[in-house]
Design a protein around this motif. Structure first.
Motif, mmCIF file in Angstrom:
data_model
loop_
_atom_site.group_PDB
_atom_site.id
_atom_site.type_symbol
_atom_site.label_atom_id
_atom_site.label_comp_id
_atom_site.label_asym_id
_atom_site.label_seq_id
_atom_site.Cartn_x
_atom_site.Cartn_y
_atom_site.Cartn_z
ATOM 1 N N ASN A 9 0.823 -1.216 0.000
ATOM 2 C CA ASN A 9 0.000 0.000 0.000
ATOM 3 C C ASN A 9 0.853 1.260 0.000
ATOM 4 O O ASN A 9 0.479 2.283 -0.588
ATOM 5 C CB ASN A 9 -0.931 -0.002 1.215
ATOM 6 C CG ASN A 9 -1.959 -1.114 1.146
ATOM 7 O OD1 ASN A 9 -2.314 -1.568 0.057
ATOM 8 N ND2 ASN A 9 -2.445 -1.571 2.300
ATOM 9 N N GLY A 10 2.006 1.187 0.674
ATOM 10 C CA GLY A 10 2.900 2.346 0.721
ATOM 11 C C GLY A 10 3.890 2.394 -0.425
ATOM 12 O O GLY A 10 4.715 3.308 -0.503
ATOM 13 N N LYS A 11 3.816 1.406 -1.324
ATOM 14 C CA LYS A 11 4.703 1.318 -2.485
ATOM 15 C C LYS A 11 6.181 1.334 -2.084
ATOM 16 O O LYS A 11 7.012 2.012 -2.691
ATOM 17 C CB LYS A 11 4.410 2.450 -3.465
ATOM 18 C CG LYS A 11 2.989 2.385 -4.027
ATOM 19 C CD LYS A 11 2.720 3.493 -5.039
ATOM 20 C CE LYS A 11 1.291 3.374 -5.587
ATOM 21 N NZ LYS A 11 0.966 4.444 -6.555
ATOM 22 N N VAL A 13 7.813 -1.825 -1.388
ATOM 23 C CA VAL A 13 8.071 -3.268 -1.339
ATOM 24 C C VAL A 13 9.558 -3.582 -1.263
ATOM 25 O O VAL A 13 9.967 -4.557 -0.631
ATOM 26 C CB VAL A 13 7.449 -3.961 -2.578
ATOM 27 C CG1 VAL A 13 7.877 -5.417 -2.657
ATOM 28 C CG2 VAL A 13 5.932 -3.874 -2.524
ATOM 29 N N GLU A 14 10.383 -2.734 -1.897
ATOM 30 C CA GLU A 14 11.823 -3.020 -1.937
ATOM 31 C C GLU A 14 12.433 -3.125 -0.541
ATOM 32 O O GLU A 14 13.460 -3.785 -0.339
ATOM 33 C CB GLU A 14 12.555 -1.953 -2.750
ATOM 34 C CG GLU A 14 12.569 -0.546 -2.167
ATOM 35 C CD GLU A 14 11.321 0.270 -2.515
ATOM 36 O OE1 GLU A 14 11.316 1.471 -2.212
ATOM 37 O OE2 GLU A 14 10.378 -0.304 -3.086
ATOM 38 N N HIS A 15 11.798 -2.486 0.447
ATOM 39 C CA HIS A 15 12.348 -2.521 1.810
ATOM 40 C C HIS A 15 12.081 -3.836 2.532
ATOM 41 O O HIS A 15 12.745 -4.140 3.534
ATOM 42 C CB HIS A 15 11.768 -1.361 2.636
ATOM 43 C CG HIS A 15 12.203 -0.007 2.162
ATOM 44 N ND1 HIS A 15 13.510 0.413 2.205
ATOM 45 C CD2 HIS A 15 11.493 1.015 1.608
ATOM 46 C CE1 HIS A 15 13.605 1.642 1.706
ATOM 47 N NE2 HIS A 15 12.392 2.020 1.329
ATOM 48 N N ILE A 16 11.132 -4.591 2.033
ATOM 49 C CA ILE A 16 10.799 -5.848 2.706
ATOM 50 C C ILE A 16 11.356 -7.069 1.967
ATOM 51 O O ILE A 16 11.381 -8.173 2.493
ATOM 52 C CB ILE A 16 9.266 -5.963 2.872
ATOM 53 C CG1 ILE A 16 8.938 -6.878 4.066
ATOM 54 C CG2 ILE A 16 8.590 -6.490 1.614
ATOM 55 C CD1 ILE A 16 7.497 -6.812 4.509
ATOM 56 N N LEU A 17 11.848 -6.859 0.739
ATOM 57 C CA LEU A 17 12.370 -7.974 -0.061
ATOM 58 C C LEU A 17 13.497 -8.748 0.628
ATOM 59 O O LEU A 17 13.522 -9.984 0.567
ATOM 60 C CB LEU A 17 12.852 -7.467 -1.425
ATOM 61 C CG LEU A 17 11.768 -6.946 -2.386
ATOM 62 C CD1 LEU A 17 12.412 -6.483 -3.695
ATOM 63 C CD2 LEU A 17 10.730 -8.012 -2.665
ATOM 64 N N PRO A 18 14.467 -8.067 1.304
ATOM 65 C CA PRO A 18 15.555 -8.826 1.949
ATOM 66 C C PRO A 18 15.061 -9.832 2.993
ATOM 67 O O PRO A 18 15.715 -10.851 3.226
ATOM 68 C CB PRO A 18 16.408 -7.729 2.603
ATOM 69 C CG PRO A 18 16.143 -6.513 1.772
ATOM 70 C CD PRO A 18 14.689 -6.611 1.392
ATOM 71 N N SER A 19 13.916 -9.560 3.611
ATOM 72 C CA SER A 19 13.415 -10.474 4.645
ATOM 73 C C SER A 19 12.980 -11.813 4.059
ATOM 74 O O SER A 19 12.948 -12.818 4.766
ATOM 75 C CB SER A 19 12.243 -9.833 5.393
ATOM 76 O OG SER A 19 11.129 -9.654 4.541
#
Length: 237
Positions: A9-11, A13-19
């Motif tokens: 929703n916040g656009k 996604v790149e910040h959560i990919l490493p997880s």
């Protein structure tokens, strides 16, 4: 799941990919049930599908999702038919994927019994256990279906020609006569070496081309990045 939805929703996604790379260790801590794992894997796969350069990772999580179904999950498996179809198409379409465990999954096997996706199952079986002639016959009868799947005939033919080279490389001696390659791949004599070079460039084979004796001598045959055969020899490239 809330974190995934928030990132979408916040656009960001790149910040959560490493997880996603740590998901196996997370799952050990979380002790999730099958249903929760199923939902998580599918959600991650769909996120990665929309992320540039993440097709392989998306496929891996899709396989994890499909792997959560057992023979006892009959009603649930029916709900996963479209995802099972997507996995088949993704495998056939991938130019650098030559082996997978899809045929061992109950959710894939049950497609054979349904009228809607039986041909997709047949196509997968051809790519994993068949030969070029099998594919050509299938294409002749189902060319329009392949188009609806977004599959290009030329790409499928190329993949079906590369697959036997791995099988040939698994012989006891590791030696493949030019004539065997020519006949099996249904190509001209002058094309043999170019197809071997393609197999090398896609990391399916490590081998030596012996023009004088019309032989390909294989040192190592790979499938899906895993060595299937390795022969102790001295190589000159």
């Amino acid at each position: 799941m809330k974190a995934l939805n928030l990132s979408i929703n916040g656009k960001v996604v790149e910040h959560i990919l490493p997880s996603f790379k740590k998901m196996d260790s997370f799952l050990k801590e979380w002790n999730l049930g099958v249903k929760d794992q199923r939902g998580l894997f599918l959600r991650i796969s769909n996120i990665l599908k929309e992320t540039k350069g993440s097709a392989e990772a998306s496929f891996k999580f899709l396989i994890k999702y499909l792997g959560t179904f057992s023979d006892e999950d009959v009603s649930a498996m029916n709900e996963a038919n479209e995802e099972a179809l997507h996995a088949i198409i993704a495998f056939v379409k991938a130019p650098d994927m030559f082996q997978c465990g899809l045929l061992d999954m109950p959710v894939i096997v049950q497609l054979e019994k349904g009228a809607k996706h039986a041909l997709a199952y047949q196509l997968l079986k051809i790519f994993l256990t068949g030969r070029l002639d099998d594919y050509m016959n299938f294409h002749e009868a189902n060319s329009e279906l392949l188009k609806t799947y977004g599959l290009l005939h030329e790409d499928c033919v190329e993949k079906m020609r590369l697959l036997p080279l791995v099988d040939f490389g698994m012989t006891e001696t590791g030696q493949i006569p030019y004539s065997m390659i020519k006949d099996t791949l249904n190509i001209d004599d002058i094309e043999v070496e170019s197809w071997v070079v393609k197999a090398i460039s896609t990391k399916l084979l490590i081998c030596k081309i012996d023009k004088m004796n019309q032989l390909i001598t294989v040192r190592c045959a790979f499938c899906g990045g895993r060595p299937l055969l390795s022969l102790p020899m001295l190589w000159l490239y």
